[in-house]
Design a protein around this motif. Structure first.
Motif, PDB file in Angstrom:
ATOM      1  N   PRO A 167     -52.676  50.038  -9.496  1.00 51.96           N
ATOM      2  CA  PRO A 167     -51.453  49.627 -10.061  1.00 51.96           C
ATOM      3  C   PRO A 167     -51.420  48.053  -9.771  1.00 51.96           C
ATOM      4  O   PRO A 167     -51.233  47.750  -8.741  1.00 51.96           O
ATOM      5  CB  PRO A 167     -50.324  50.348  -9.643  1.00 51.96           C
ATOM      6  N   VAL A 168     -51.070  47.296 -10.964  1.00 55.95           N
ATOM      7  CA  VAL A 168     -50.619  46.004 -10.977  1.00 55.95           C
ATOM      8  C   VAL A 168     -49.394  45.577 -11.540  1.00 55.95           C
ATOM      9  O   VAL A 168     -49.104  45.870 -12.486  1.00 55.95           O
ATOM     10  CB  VAL A 168     -52.071  45.059 -11.646  1.00 55.95           C
ATOM     11  N   SER A 169     -48.676  44.638 -10.755  1.00 55.43           N
ATOM     12  CA  SER A 169     -47.561  44.263 -11.162  1.00 55.43           C
ATOM     13  C   SER A 169     -47.248  42.754 -11.031  1.00 55.43           C
ATOM     14  O   SER A 169     -48.142  42.299  -9.920  1.00 55.43           O
ATOM     15  CB  SER A 169     -46.383  44.871 -10.722  1.00 55.43           C
ATOM     16  N   CYS A 170     -46.749  42.087 -11.714  1.00 57.47           N
ATOM     17  CA  CYS A 170     -46.527  40.300 -11.541  1.00 57.47           C
ATOM     18  C   CYS A 170     -45.052  39.958 -11.817  1.00 57.47           C
ATOM     19  O   CYS A 170     -44.380  40.817 -12.406  1.00 57.47           O
ATOM     20  CB  CYS A 170     -47.501  39.608 -12.481  1.00 57.47           C
ATOM     21  N   GLN A 171     -44.785  38.891 -11.370  1.00 54.22           N
ATOM     22  CA  GLN A 171     -43.531  38.217 -11.545  1.00 54.22           C
ATOM     23  C   GLN A 171     -43.646  36.846 -11.390  1.00 54.22           C
ATOM     24  O   GLN A 171     -44.407  36.109 -10.661  1.00 54.22           O
ATOM     25  CB  GLN A 171     -42.568  38.933 -10.495  1.00 54.22           C
ATOM     26  N   VAL A 172     -42.890  35.912 -12.171  1.00 56.56           N
ATOM     27  CA  VAL A 172     -43.023  34.416 -12.056  1.00 56.56           C
ATOM     28  C   VAL A 172     -41.509  34.060 -11.852  1.00 56.56           C
ATOM     29  O   VAL A 172     -40.492  34.880 -12.174  1.00 56.56           O
ATOM     30  CB  VAL A 172     -43.766  33.838 -13.220  1.00 56.56           C
ATOM     31  N   GLY A 173     -41.470  32.931 -11.456  1.00 54.98           N
ATOM     32  CA  GLY A 173     -39.964  32.268 -11.027  1.00 54.98           C
ATOM     33  C   GLY A 173     -39.107  33.097 -10.157  1.00 54.98           C
ATOM     34  O   GLY A 173     -37.964  32.850 -10.346  1.00 54.98           O
ATOM     35  N   LEU A 174     -39.862  33.779  -9.045  1.00 62.73           N
ATOM     36  CA  LEU A 174     -39.099  34.432  -8.336  1.00 62.73           C
ATOM     37  C   LEU A 174     -38.334  33.500  -7.277  1.00 62.73           C
ATOM     38  O   LEU A 174     -37.283  33.810  -6.953  1.00 62.73           O
ATOM     39  CB  LEU A 174     -40.099  35.375  -7.592  1.00 62.73           C
ATOM     40  N   LEU A 175     -38.727  32.292  -6.998  1.00 59.00           N
ATOM     41  CA  LEU A 175     -37.971  31.722  -6.196  1.00 59.00           C
ATOM     42  C   LEU A 175     -37.283  30.420  -7.143  1.00 59.00           C
ATOM     43  O   LEU A 175     -37.558  30.006  -8.297  1.00 59.00           O
ATOM     44  CB  LEU A 175     -39.259  30.696  -5.370  1.00 59.00           C
ATOM     45  N   ILE A 216     -56.473  25.314 -18.516  1.00 60.08           N
ATOM     46  CA  ILE A 216     -57.384  25.496 -19.636  1.00 60.08           C
ATOM     47  C   ILE A 216     -57.217  26.988 -20.052  1.00 60.08           C
ATOM     48  O   ILE A 216     -56.950  27.370 -21.255  1.00 60.08           O
ATOM     49  CB  ILE A 216     -58.858  25.050 -19.289  1.00 60.08           C
ATOM     50  N   LYS A 217     -57.389  27.817 -18.773  1.00 56.69           N
ATOM     51  CA  LYS A 217     -57.428  29.301 -19.104  1.00 56.69           C
ATOM     52  C   LYS A 217     -56.834  30.109 -17.923  1.00 56.69           C
ATOM     53  O   LYS A 217     -57.065  29.383 -16.571  1.00 56.69           O
ATOM     54  CB  LYS A 217     -58.668  29.885 -19.466  1.00 56.69           C
ATOM     55  N   PRO A 218     -56.355  31.011 -17.892  1.00 58.77           N
ATOM     56  CA  PRO A 218     -56.032  31.847 -16.711  1.00 58.77           C
ATOM     57  C   PRO A 218     -56.983  32.514 -16.013  1.00 58.77           C
ATOM     58  O   PRO A 218     -57.995  32.765 -16.696  1.00 58.77           O
ATOM     59  CB  PRO A 218     -54.907  32.840 -17.381  1.00 58.77           C
ATOM     60  N   VAL A 219     -56.829  32.470 -14.727  1.00 59.89           N
ATOM     61  CA  VAL A 219     -58.018  33.177 -14.008  1.00 59.89           C
ATOM     62  C   VAL A 219     -57.462  34.428 -13.189  1.00 59.89           C
ATOM     63  O   VAL A 219     -56.419  34.535 -12.508  1.00 59.89           O
ATOM     64  CB  VAL A 219     -58.495  32.014 -12.674  1.00 59.89           C
ATOM     65  N   SER A 220     -58.220  35.254 -13.040  1.00 62.66           N
ATOM     66  CA  SER A 220     -57.927  36.422 -12.207  1.00 62.66           C
ATOM     67  C   SER A 220     -59.242  36.800 -11.393  1.00 62.66           C
ATOM     68  O   SER A 220     -60.386  36.325 -11.686  1.00 62.66           O
ATOM     69  CB  SER A 220     -57.634  37.774 -13.248  1.00 62.66           C
ATOM     70  N   GLY A 221     -58.976  37.662 -10.557  1.00 61.06           N
ATOM     71  CA  GLY A 221     -60.125  38.095  -9.772  1.00 61.06           C
ATOM     72  C   GLY A 221     -60.170  39.465  -9.100  1.00 61.06           C
ATOM     73  O   GLY A 221     -58.884  40.085  -8.974  1.00 61.06           O
ATOM     74  N   MET A 276     -51.329  40.215 -16.202  1.00 59.59           N
ATOM     75  CA  MET A 276     -51.000  38.870 -15.887  1.00 59.59           C
ATOM     76  C   MET A 276     -50.480  38.043 -16.861  1.00 59.59           C
ATOM     77  O   MET A 276     -49.154  37.561 -16.978  1.00 59.59           O
ATOM     78  CB  MET A 276     -52.089  37.927 -14.971  1.00 59.59           C
ATOM     79  N   LEU A 277     -51.037  38.406 -18.135  1.00 65.44           N
ATOM     80  CA  LEU A 277     -50.739  37.600 -19.344  1.00 65.44           C
ATOM     81  C   LEU A 277     -49.266  38.431 -19.970  1.00 65.44           C
ATOM     82  O   LEU A 277     -48.641  37.752 -20.843  1.00 65.44           O
ATOM     83  CB  LEU A 277     -51.712  37.593 -20.451  1.00 65.44           C
ATOM     84  N   ALA A 278     -49.233  39.552 -19.668  1.00 65.28           N
ATOM     85  CA  ALA A 278     -48.107  40.109 -20.081  1.00 65.28           C
ATOM     86  C   ALA A 278     -46.915  39.689 -19.209  1.00 65.28           C
ATOM     87  O   ALA A 278     -45.617  39.814 -19.823  1.00 65.28           O
ATOM     88  CB  ALA A 278     -48.025  41.793 -19.778  1.00 65.28           C
ATOM     89  N   CYS A 279     -46.932  39.062 -18.223  1.00 68.53           N
ATOM     90  CA  CYS A 279     -45.644  38.660 -17.445  1.00 68.53           C
ATOM     91  C   CYS A 279     -45.318  36.896 -17.847  1.00 68.53           C
ATOM     92  O   CYS A 279     -44.416  36.582 -18.236  1.00 68.53           O
ATOM     93  CB  CYS A 279     -46.054  38.500 -15.806  1.00 68.53           C
ATOM     94  N   ILE A 280     -46.498  36.134 -17.991  1.00 68.50           N
ATOM     95  CA  ILE A 280     -46.481  34.989 -18.695  1.00 68.50           C
ATOM     96  C   ILE A 280     -47.750  34.670 -19.454  1.00 68.50           C
ATOM     97  O   ILE A 280     -48.840  34.613 -18.649  1.00 68.50           O
ATOM     98  CB  ILE A 280     -46.148  33.830 -17.621  1.00 68.50           C
ATOM     99  N   ASP A 281     -47.687  34.526 -20.336  1.00 65.96           N
ATOM    100  CA  ASP A 281     -48.872  34.336 -21.210  1.00 65.96           C
ATOM    101  C   ASP A 281     -49.435  32.727 -21.425  1.00 65.96           C
ATOM    102  O   ASP A 281     -50.500  32.499 -22.211  1.00 65.96           O
ATOM    103  CB  ASP A 281     -48.794  34.936 -22.769  1.00 65.96           C
TER     104      ASP A 281
END
Length: 718
Positions: free
Chosen positions: A334-342, A468-473, A547-552
């Motif tokens: 399961p993956v979850s993401c958050q931005v602007g936490l700090l 240019i584009k988002p990266v995942s791994g 990830m893009l569902a969090c910030i696209d």
């Protein structure tokens, strides 16, 4: 040992091997050379220390600045702490060498590679990797080699073996392939969003050259009259293993099939079984197989228990296609993401969770002066404007340890994450900031380096960096039992620890930007590697979707606490004027405005301040100082001082001229003070620039349209 001088030629590149000339007291040594780059590699073996239950292998790569004709800086004027590049090269040598030593070997081994000469064409790192294999074979250390490594570049549509620095710079691929006679054993690459097909073809192309180098090593050993050392392992006492199997096999199987267990619950349950076995052994009569062959010390018990657990876990995956957490082989946790936490004083932040792995990444935007100068690198005049740092504190795995400086693992993982994101960063011209990203591993259960890539993508977009584009791994694993092979997607800690491969793949939805493959077996076929690369794509895209569902997309504005950068271009001949004697002028501008000024040799001036008005004020001063004046130009100025024969006017920031009393009005002026006072705003025209550079101004002959244009220009520049 007799001296041997041997040359190998392939794909237009020559590699020269000199054996028996240098380091005669080392176990084995070779001087490996290509062009004017020469690396001395030695391998030495020493009797193992009592109680060691692992292979104590140390690999050190060092660069001497004399190799590039340079003298070190600093007070000591000698090489000091190894720079990051040498640490990464040490890891590059270690990773394909370590799995080729027998698992039972416990002697102290040390491989030392030193670059003695370096040209501007040939990188020394892949030479050092191949040299390590040769030195080990000559030292007659048990080793399942030979092993060799090559670099593969892609310029246009053509793959190149061992490209030069210039070719690497122009290449869309920087790939290192290491292999043994059994197959590919290590891959390390950075790529400009290349397709899976291109990457697989490049690995295949590189391994063909590796085979040539392996054959050359076999020929060299024959010339030296030396055999490959293939010692049999010491006979194993199976008393302890059989004892544990009889009493714990079923319990271990049951624990491994409890898919609802967390990592902590599973580890606790296994420890309880191990402790029970230890208690049973302690309660045995002394004569009972001499208390299980006296092998039941804590290390032997722990190692044997781990081996049995490993075998049972692998069998469960191979026979049942089920993993210890109940996932399918190609399933991502399961993956979850958050931005602007700090808070926004941190310019950008991203939190990435995948299973029990959690990485918090912070992004900081800096000025050009914050770029890292690689002064200790043999390639001079290098700067890094993207810095990626990785921290792995002990609490992330529930342990207590002293906090130390970053180790080789931290440096290596940070470099991999950095390489993964470099292809998607904006150019310096489009985004002149220096970018520092720090990945804090808060919880680790497999693939924190790829978690760092994902968290860093989130932080960069949160900071407003126009990537240019988002990266995942994702990290892929392998279980190989005989001819049976299982590829695992998104491996967790136990699968990494007890598996055969750790294959990290990062990229965008277009293609791969970086990959790193390490093996625990002696080689892997290209078919299996291709399967892992293609399976990783599905995982990567699945994670990217979360990830893009969090910030696209990147934010359109940077943090209000990030510096505001203004860039202008001046004549390089004017740089000295802006800096001033001893830096006096530029320091004065900084003190007056509160802005920071960075000047490059080509005349690019970057002015930064958190308050944009301060940056604009400094920019106006620099522009005023460096603007080329022409007779007839009209400006709005301010009277700064008065003398009997005229008034001085600052008409551009930092630039003054004088209005002679005869030029103040179209009639006779008795006193300068009758016409102007200090602080008055006046419209002036450049009347003359004399041969000493002095500027004479006038208030006469100014057309109303010129005056209006001057006022408008002054308003814009305020």
């Amino acid at each position: 040992m007799a001296e041997v001088d041997k040359s190998i030629s392939f794909d237009g590149r020559d590699i020269r091997l000199k054996v028996g000339l240098l380091a005669p007291q080392a176990g084995g040594s070779v001087l490996i050379q290509s062009g004017d780059t020469a690396v001395l590699v030695t391998a030495t073996r020493q009797a193992g220390r009592e109680g060691i239950d692992f292979l104590p292998l140390t690999v050190d790569y060092e660069e001497r600045l004399y190799a590039a004709g340079r003298i070190p800086g600093g007070i000591m004027r000698r090489e000091g702490r190894p720079p990051e590049k040498t640490i990464l090269t040490s890891r590059l040598i270690d990773r394909p060498m370590r799995p080729l030593f027998p698992s039972w070997l416990r002697d102290d081994l040390q491989i030392v590679a030193v670059t003695l000469s370096m040209d501007e064409e040939v990188p020394p790192d892949v030479l050092a990797v191949t040299g390590a294999s040769i030195a080990t074979l000559i030292a007659q250390i048990p080793f399942n080699g030979p092993m060799a490594a090559v670099r593969v570049g892609l310029v246009g549509d053509d793959f190149i073996i061992n490209p030069t620095y210039a070719e690497i710079e122009a290449s869309d691929l920087d790939l290192v392939v290491a292999g043994s006679p059994d197959g590919v054993i290590m891959v390390e690459a950075g790529a400009n969003q290349l397709s899976e097909r291109d990457i697989i073809e490049a690995i295949d192309f590189g391994y063909e050259a590796v085979r040539d180098l392996i054959k050359a090593q076999e020929d060299l050993m024959a010339e030296l009259g030396l055999q490959m050392v293939r010692q049999d392992p010491p006979s194993a006492d199976l008393t302890l293993e059989n004892f544990i199997r009889d009493r714990a096999n079923d319990e271990i199987k049951k624990i491994l099939s409890q898919f609802s267990f967390t990592k902590t619950e599973r580890d606790t349950a296994l420890d309880e079984v191990k402790d029970k076995i230890k208690t049973e052994i302690a309660e045995l009569p002394q004569e009972d197989a001499v208390r299980v062959a006296a092998t039941a010390n804590s290390k032997a018990l722990g190692n044997t228990f781990k081996d049995i657990t490993k075998q049972l876990m692998r069998r469960q995956i191979v026979e049942d296609n089920v993993r210890v957490d109940g996932r399918k082989l190609d399933e991502v946790r399961p993956v979850s993401c958050q931005v602007g936490l700090l808070p926004r004083r941190v310019h950008g932040s991203g939190l990435f969770n995948r299973g029990l792995t959690q990485v918090l990444t912070a992004c900081t935007l800096g000025t050009p002066g914050d770029a890292q100068n690689l002064n200790d690198d043999m390639q001079t005049d290098q700067q890094k404007r993207y810095l990626h740092h990785y921290n792995f504190p002990p609490y992330s795995v529930g342990e207590t340890k002293p906090l130390r400086a970053p180790g080789r693992r931290e440096i290596g993982h940070g470099a991999l994450a950095e390489r993964s994101l470099l292809p998607v960063l904006p150019s310096k011209e489009d985004f002149p900031y220096v970018i520092r990203v720090v990945s804090e591993v808060l919880s680790s259960n497999g693939s924190t380096s790829m978690g760092s890539v994902c968290g860093s993508t989130l932080a960069l977009m949160d900071a407003g960096v126009p990537i240019i584009k988002p990266v995942s791994g994702a990290a892929m694993g392998l279980i190989k039992e005989g001819d049976e092979v299982r590829i695992l997607t998104d491996i967790q800690g136990i699968e990494d620890f007890l598996g055969d491969m750790d294959f990290k793949v990062a990229g965008t939805d277009t293609g791969i930007t970086a990959l790193q493959m390490d093996m625990k077996i002696s080689g892997l076929s290209l078919d299996v590697i291709a399967q892992a690369v293609n399976q990783a794509k599905s995982a990567r895209l699945h994670i990217l979707e979360k990830m893009l569902a969090c910030i696209d997309q990147p934010r359109t504005e940077t943090s209000p606490y990030a510096p505001r950068l203004l860039t202008i271009k001046i004549d390089p001949d004017m740089i000295g004027l802006v800096i001033g004697p001893g830096g006096k002028t530029i320091k004065g501008i900084t003190e007056e405005t509160g802005a920071k000024i960075d000047i490059e040799d080509d005349g690019t001036v970057t002015i930064s301040a958190v308050d944009e008005n301060k940056a604009k004020r400094a920019r106006n001063i620099v522009q005023g100082m460096t603007r080329k004046l022409h007779e007839g130009d009209v400006y709005v100025g301010q009277v700064t001082r008065i003398i009997p024969i005229g008034a001085f006017v600052e008409f551009l920031p930092g630039k003054e001229g004088m209005i002679h009393i005869s030029q103040l009005a179209d009639y006779r002026v008795g006193k300068v003070e009758d016409e102007v006072a200090v602080g008055d705003e006046v419209i002036v025209k450049v009347r003359e620039i004399d041969n000493k550079g002095r500027i004479n101004l006038t208030r006469l002959g100014i057309h109303p349209d010129q005056a209006t244009a001057a006022r408008e220009a002054a308003a814009v520049n305020k």
